[in-house]
Write an enzyme that holds these catalytic residues in place. Structure first.
Site, PDB file in Angstrom:
ATOM      1  N   HIS A   1      -7.234  12.168   7.344  1.00  0.00           N
ATOM      2  CA  HIS A   1      -5.760  12.223   6.259  1.00  0.00           C
ATOM      3  C   HIS A   1      -6.219  13.371   5.370  1.00  0.00           C
ATOM      4  O   HIS A   1      -6.944  13.111   4.214  1.00  0.00           O
ATOM      5  CB  HIS A   1      -5.605  10.854   5.748  1.00  0.00           C
ATOM      6  CG  HIS A   1      -4.576  10.955   4.778  1.00  0.00           C
ATOM      7  ND1 HIS A   1      -4.164   9.974   3.918  1.00  0.00           N
ATOM      8  CD2 HIS A   1      -3.445  11.826   4.280  1.00  0.00           C
ATOM      9  CE1 HIS A   1      -3.209  10.247   3.078  1.00  0.00           C
ATOM     10  NE2 HIS A   1      -2.615  11.577   3.310  1.00  0.00           N
TER      11      HIS A   1
ATOM     12  N   HIS B   1     -10.097   5.644   8.750  1.00  0.00           N
ATOM     13  CA  HIS B   1      -9.263   6.316   8.046  1.00  0.00           C
ATOM     14  C   HIS B   1     -10.003   7.184   6.990  1.00  0.00           C
ATOM     15  O   HIS B   1     -10.550   6.482   6.139  1.00  0.00           O
ATOM     16  CB  HIS B   1      -8.385   5.637   7.357  1.00  0.00           C
ATOM     17  CG  HIS B   1      -7.157   6.427   6.687  1.00  0.00           C
ATOM     18  ND1 HIS B   1      -6.061   6.865   7.335  1.00  0.00           N
ATOM     19  CD2 HIS B   1      -7.212   6.890   5.526  1.00  0.00           C
ATOM     20  CE1 HIS B   1      -5.231   7.489   6.339  1.00  0.00           C
ATOM     21  NE2 HIS B   1      -5.967   7.314   5.249  1.00  0.00           N
TER      22      HIS B   1
ATOM     23  N   MET C   1       3.505   7.411   3.364  1.00  0.00           N
ATOM     24  CA  MET C   1       2.520   7.267   2.231  1.00  0.00           C
ATOM     25  C   MET C   1       3.425   6.029   1.347  1.00  0.00           C
ATOM     26  O   MET C   1       4.725   6.291   0.896  1.00  0.00           O
ATOM     27  CB  MET C   1       2.391   8.256   1.433  1.00  0.00           C
ATOM     28  CG  MET C   1       1.504   9.341   2.056  1.00  0.00           C
ATOM     29  SD  MET C   1      -0.255   8.729   2.016  1.00  0.00           S
ATOM     30  CE  MET C   1      -0.772   8.206   0.791  1.00  0.00           C
TER      31      MET C   1
ATOM     32  N   ASP D   1     -10.106   9.879   4.119  1.00  0.00           N
ATOM     33  CA  ASP D   1      -9.389  10.518   2.942  1.00  0.00           C
ATOM     34  C   ASP D   1      -9.901  11.694   2.321  1.00  0.00           C
ATOM     35  O   ASP D   1     -10.844  11.444   1.530  1.00  0.00           O
ATOM     36  CB  ASP D   1      -9.107   9.512   1.800  1.00  0.00           C
ATOM     37  CG  ASP D   1      -8.202   8.508   2.498  1.00  0.00           C
ATOM     38  OD1 ASP D   1      -6.924   8.661   2.927  1.00  0.00           O
ATOM     39  OD2 ASP D   1      -8.543   7.314   2.387  1.00  0.00           O
TER      40      ASP D   1
ATOM     41  N   SER E   1      -9.553   2.403   5.458  1.00  0.00           N
ATOM     42  CA  SER E   1      -9.851   3.324   4.682  1.00  0.00           C
ATOM     43  C   SER E   1     -11.097   3.299   4.081  1.00  0.00           C
ATOM     44  O   SER E   1     -11.328   2.421   3.166  1.00  0.00           O
ATOM     45  CB  SER E   1      -8.745   3.887   3.791  1.00  0.00           C
ATOM     46  OG  SER E   1      -9.287   4.655   2.733  1.00  0.00           O
TER      47      SER E   1
ATOM     48  N   MET F   1      -9.699  14.995  -0.074  1.00  0.00           N
ATOM     49  CA  MET F   1      -8.925  15.404  -1.085  1.00  0.00           C
ATOM     50  C   MET F   1      -9.850  16.582  -1.845  1.00  0.00           C
ATOM     51  O   MET F   1     -10.793  16.497  -1.696  1.00  0.00           O
ATOM     52  CB  MET F   1      -9.017  14.448  -2.161  1.00  0.00           C
ATOM     53  CG  MET F   1      -8.452  12.919  -1.677  1.00  0.00           C
ATOM     54  SD  MET F   1      -8.084  11.653  -2.906  1.00  0.00           S
ATOM     55  CE  MET F   1      -7.804  10.333  -1.846  1.00  0.00           C
TER      56      MET F   1
ATOM     57  N   ASP G   1       0.210   4.030   4.810  1.00  0.00           N
ATOM     58  CA  ASP G   1      -1.074   4.236   4.031  1.00  0.00           C
ATOM     59  C   ASP G   1      -0.558   4.014   2.645  1.00  0.00           C
ATOM     60  O   ASP G   1       0.168   4.495   2.159  1.00  0.00           O
ATOM     61  CB  ASP G   1      -1.582   5.836   4.294  1.00  0.00           C
ATOM     62  CG  ASP G   1      -2.907   5.950   3.351  1.00  0.00           C
ATOM     63  OD1 ASP G   1      -3.504   4.746   2.996  1.00  0.00           O
ATOM     64  OD2 ASP G   1      -3.210   7.207   3.227  1.00  0.00           O
TER      65      ASP G   1
ATOM     66  N   MET H   1      -5.694  15.618   2.361  1.00  0.00           N
ATOM     67  CA  MET H   1      -4.803  15.599   1.001  1.00  0.00           C
ATOM     68  C   MET H   1      -5.483  16.975   0.307  1.00  0.00           C
ATOM     69  O   MET H   1      -5.849  16.984  -0.466  1.00  0.00           O
ATOM     70  CB  MET H   1      -4.861  14.487   0.238  1.00  0.00           C
ATOM     71  CG  MET H   1      -4.161  13.434   0.764  1.00  0.00           C
ATOM     72  SD  MET H   1      -4.653  11.829   0.153  1.00  0.00           S
ATOM     73  CE  MET H   1      -5.945  11.167   1.533  1.00  0.00           C
TER      74      MET H   1
HETATM   75  C1  DX5 Z   1      -4.731   7.237  -1.039  1.00  0.00           C
HETATM   76  C2  DX5 Z   1      -5.263   7.312   0.393  1.00  0.00           C
HETATM   77  C3  DX5 Z   1      -5.327   5.730   0.877  1.00  0.00           C
HETATM   78  C4  DX5 Z   1      -6.264   4.767   0.207  1.00  0.00           C
HETATM   79  C5  DX5 Z   1      -5.611   3.404   0.663  1.00  0.00           C
HETATM   80  O1  DX5 Z   1      -4.415   8.341  -1.320  1.00  0.00           O
HETATM   81  O2  DX5 Z   1      -4.514   8.080   1.153  1.00  0.00           O
HETATM   82  O3  DX5 Z   1      -5.851   5.756   2.367  1.00  0.00           O
HETATM   83  O4  DX5 Z   1      -7.522   4.835   0.664  1.00  0.00           O
HETATM   84  O5  DX5 Z   1      -6.194   2.548  -0.247  1.00  0.00           O
HETATM   85  P1  DX5 Z   1      -5.316   1.242  -0.536  1.00  0.00           P
HETATM   86  O6  DX5 Z   1      -5.560   0.346   0.559  1.00  0.00           O
HETATM   87  O7  DX5 Z   1      -6.139   0.647  -1.534  1.00  0.00           O
HETATM   88  O8  DX5 Z   1      -4.060   1.732  -1.178  1.00  0.00           O
HETATM   89 ZN    ZN Z   2      -5.301   7.848   3.221  1.00  0.00          ZN
END
Ligand code: DX5
Ligand code: ZN
Length: 248
Positions: free
Chosen positions: A69, A36, A140, A38, A11, A40, A182, A71
């Site tokens: 991913h 990965h 998660m 993320d 990520s 948001m 994750d 969100m």
């Molecule tokens: C959080 C993300 C994760 C995050 C994981 O909402 O979906 O992918 O980047 O980071 P760590 O490994 O620091 O929990």
């Molecule tokens: Zn993620």
């Protein structure tokens, strides 16, 4: 390098975002199997990151798998952009307040892997109606929104039963079905995740901490997860006591 059962998706949420391309290449060169991403929207989660146009440009780094991913509150509205951007898999949240099935169908029709993520408090039963359409279940183990949070071991207990969410689908290779974990995955938690039979470990903030040897970090996470798989094959149940694993 020895073949690992464990796959790591790096990520890049907490990397040096001013150098996204360079950081992604660095993670892949260091042994990450995928990136990965993320996404948001500041609505589904209280944080805003990047969107499809950034991923599309990042695609220039090569053909390594990109796992998106999402969100975001309205995956149906934007999913086409993430398909066009070249994401190999697209996972969004089952908790969204809109129909999930058409979006999963759209992803699969485009030949990409379709996934649903579940927050720590969401039961696996929420995925039941979509069993025939799922390629990825993303468990998660932190509340979505931020990197660097503490691993929720209780949420991780959904990893093992998540395998049963996938129904046999004639004509489709089992390789199309993956359980991802994750949130808070690192040396202290990787072995436990392996023992629960996870396929893909999403590793974020620990890779980007100052002074970290990213290659060593990924190698250790994979080795610990592999040790967990071996215990699993031997029939050893995950115990709270060994959950911490080798935190060196
Ligand atoms: C959080 C993300 C994760 C995050 C994981 O909402 O979906 O992918 O980047 O980071 P760590 O490994 O620091 O929990
Ligand atoms: Zn993620």
């Amino acid at each position: 390098m020895a073949a690992h059962r464990a796959l790591v998706s790096a990520s890049i949420l907490d990397c040096d975002l001013a150098s996204l391309g360079r950081e992604s290449r660095r993670a892949l060169k260091a042994g990450a199997d995928r990136i990965h991403l993320d996404v948001m929207d500041g609505h589904f989660v209280p944080n805003i990151t990047f969107g499809a146009s950034v991923i599309k440009r990042l695609r220039r780094i090569g053909r390594q798998p990109f796992d998106a991913h999402l969100m975001i509150s309205e995956p149906s509205r934007y999913v086409g952009e993430f398909i066009d951007a070249g994401c190999d898999s697209i996972t969004f949240h089952v908790e969204v307040e809109e129909p999930v099935e058409p979006t999963l169908l759209q992803i699969r029709k485009a030949g990409r892997l379709a996934g649903l993520a579940i927050k720590p408090a969401t039961p696996l039963s929420a995925l039941e109606p979509y069993r025939d359409l799922l390629d990825i279940v993303m468990v998660m183990t932190v509340e979505p929104g931020f990197g660097g949070q503490k691993f929720k071991a209780d949420a991780a207990t959904k990893i093992d039963p998540a395998h049963r969410v996938f129904r046999d689908r004639p004509g489709e290779p089992p390789s199309r079905r993956e359980i991802h974990v994750d949130g808070g995955v690192n040396r202290a938690t990787a072995e436990y995740c392996g023992r629960l039979g996870v396929d893909v470990l999403v590793v974020g903030s620990v890779l980007w901490e100052k002074g970290v040897d990213i290659e060593r970090e990924i190698r250790r996470v994979k080795a610990l997860a592999d040790a967990g798989y071996r215990d699993r094959r031997r029939g050893e149940a995950p115990s709270g006591k060994r959950r911490g694993g080798d935190a060196q």
